[in-house]
Write a protein that holds these residues in place. Structure first.
Motif, PDB file in Angstrom:
ATOM      1  N   GLY A  14       0.790  -1.214   0.000  1.00  0.00           N
ATOM      2  CA  GLY A  14       0.000   0.000   0.000  1.00  0.00           C
ATOM      3  C   GLY A  14       0.827   1.271   0.000  1.00  0.00           C
ATOM      4  N   ALA A  18       0.774   4.221  -2.833  1.00  0.00           N
ATOM      5  CA  ALA A  18       0.491   5.608  -2.451  1.00  0.00           C
ATOM      6  C   ALA A  18       1.634   6.539  -2.853  1.00  0.00           C
ATOM      7  N   ARG A  21       1.648   7.036  -6.644  1.00  0.00           N
ATOM      8  CA  ARG A  21       0.555   7.924  -7.052  1.00  0.00           C
ATOM      9  C   ARG A  21       0.854   9.371  -6.704  1.00  0.00           C
ATOM     10  N   ASN A 214      -3.796  10.082   1.142  1.00  0.00           N
ATOM     11  CA  ASN A 214      -3.244   9.595  -0.120  1.00  0.00           C
ATOM     12  C   ASN A 214      -4.105  10.111  -1.272  1.00  0.00           C
ATOM     13  N   ILE A 216      -5.450   9.476  -5.536  1.00  0.00           N
ATOM     14  CA  ILE A 216      -5.803   8.432  -6.492  1.00  0.00           C
ATOM     15  C   ILE A 216      -6.118   9.081  -7.828  1.00  0.00           C
ATOM     16  N   ASN A 331      -5.747   2.110   0.868  1.00  0.00           N
ATOM     17  CA  ASN A 331      -5.923   2.426  -0.547  1.00  0.00           C
ATOM     18  C   ASN A 331      -7.113   1.691  -1.129  1.00  0.00           C
ATOM     19  N   GLU A 335      -9.951   3.118  -3.557  1.00  0.00           N
ATOM     20  CA  GLU A 335     -10.114   2.573  -4.906  1.00  0.00           C
ATOM     21  C   GLU A 335     -11.546   2.125  -5.157  1.00  0.00           C
ATOM     22  N   TYR A 400      -9.623  13.371  -2.365  1.00  0.00           N
ATOM     23  CA  TYR A 400      -8.423  12.617  -2.710  1.00  0.00           C
ATOM     24  C   TYR A 400      -7.906  12.895  -4.123  1.00  0.00           C
TER      25      TYR A 400
END
Length: 424
Positions: A14, A18, A21, A214, A216, A331, A335, A400
């Motif tokens: 994870g 992160a 990304r 984080n 995305i 995450n 997602e 995010y």
């Protein structure tokens, strides 16, 4: 501003996902960013290997051996602690020399040592450290569970056996304290929960601690046609509800699969026809080992690292369940929500920051299989599916997005530069 993101792996785990990304988000928002890793897994030019593969492997094995010895040669907890006694010196690398900001992420399992971190700080470059778990704020553990010794001083570690070698955590604590008393690091937790825990640490009492979630890429993780996604995956479940569970290693006790099993047993006892109306899809390593535990038909998807296939997995689901007993800012929940899939999880860590109770899913009482079952049933059969989907996608876009997270990190970088008087 040139940022060097440092993480053990490029893609595995994870923290790696992160960190990668974040690099992409920074680049997309005009920041010159690179990623330095021990385990490089692609040909991407902005990701650089630290080199010396055989030496890196030796560091990993030596650290594990030292921990193994302190565990009295038991494998229990072998990968739950890190001591950072050996690692790579990255300060001589050209990527380090050209960087204005050194941004550490998850650097464990023999990648960076405490001595190496001290050398990074001694260079005078501003250092930002994103915490994906609590290890930077404790002596050796990644998840403190019910132990709060790190608020004063780690002494008798519950993960280590008592005996002649039981002072390991005290030695590591002392080394960390020496570093943090001399140098400043800007710490960033991925959740407000972890920020609060980190601020309790006696190690970080002199340090600046904040939180940024984080990010995305919502152009990749986005809603798609459910039936087409199921067809691509070969899931023959026309007209059935798909309950999804995802973990890098599904047998990891911390991820709470046992509570999902118990909740499903309660659900099927209450309504035996559920066996005809729902299936469980399990994504992750060792997924084939748990089929006998589940009271519903199971589809084992195995371990998948193809991003587009993972997007299809989420889009094939009606609900994503992650009953973690400890977690930072998973995450997987981000997602799933980005794909419009409502989530059910326990009220632990950063999970209630992600799931808006009965708006984007259901936040169940911690370690309560009955409430977990209620949450799954409510999400599948009682809630307005269209409304849940819309609110999930909206929350991800608002909190995010790449632009918002990149901007917040740029503010952190500017603060770190100012506090060290570093000249860019």
């Amino acid at each position: 501003m040139r940022v060097l993101i440092v993480n053990t792996s490029e893609k595995t785990g994870g923290a790696a996902v992160a960190a990668h990304r974040l690099m992409e988000a920074l680049i997309n928002n005009g920041v010159k960013a690179k990623m330095l890793v021990r385990d490089k897994q692609s040909e991407q030019l902005t990701v650089v290997s630290a080199g010396n593969g055989w030496r890196q492997q030796l560091y990993f094995l030596w650290e594990r051996w030292c921990i193994f010895a302190h565990l009295h040669f038991s494998r229990k907890h072998l990968f739950e602690v890190d001591i950072a006694n050996v690692g790579t010196d990255i300060t001589s690398l050209p990527e380090f020399k050209e960087a204005d900001i050194i941004h550490l992420h998850w650097i464990n399992q023999g990648f960076l040592s405490l001595s190496g971190i001290r050398k990074i700080l001694a260079s005078g470059k501003p250092v930002v450290w994103t915490m994906h778990d609590i290890w930077p704020a404790t002596a050796i553990c990644h998840y403190a569970r019910r132990c709060n010794q790190y608020t004063t001083k780690c002494t008798a570690c519950p993960l280590l056996p008592r005996g002649i070698l039981s002072n390991l955590q005290a030695k590591v604590w002392r080394k960390k304290m020496e570093i943090l008393n001399k140098y400043n690091i800007t710490f960033v937790a991925c959740s407000r929960w972890l920020e609060g825990e980190a601020k309790k640490s006696a190690l970080l009492k002199r340090q600046h601690v904040t939180s940024i979630p984080n990010t995305i890429n919502s152009h990749v993780f986005c809603p798609k046609d459910k039936q087409k996604a199921r067809q691509k995956l070969g899931i023959p479940v026309e007209g059935k509800r798909v309950i999804l569970f995802v973990s890098q290693r599904v047998t990891d006790e911390r991820k709470g699969l046992n509570y999902l099993v118990e909740a499903l047993k309660k659900m099927t006892a209450q309504d035996p026809t559920l066996k005809e109306k729902a299936v469980v899809a399990v994504l992750g390593g060792h997924s084939e080992e748990v089929s006998s535990l589940l009271p519903l038909p199971m589809i084992s998807l195995g371990y998948v690292n193809d991003e587009q296939k993972i997007v299809d997995v989420y889009n094939a689901a009606d609900v994503f369940v992650l009953p973690s007993l400890e977690d930072n800012l998973p995450n997987t929940i981000m997602e799933a929500m980005a794909c419009g899939v409502p989530c059910v999880g326990f009220n632990v860590g950063g999970i209630p920051e992600m799931i808006a109770h009965m708006k984007t899913g259901y936040v169940a009482k911690t370690a309560d299989a009955d409430d977990l079952a209620r949450g799954i049933l409510w999400t599948l059969f009682e809630a307005d599916a269209h409304d849940l989907k819309h609110k999930c996608v909206s929350k991800v876009a608002h909190q995010y997005s790449q632009a918002s997270v990149a901007l917040r990190y740029q503010e952190v970088y500017n603060h770190a530069v100012a506090s060290t008087n570093y000249k860019i």
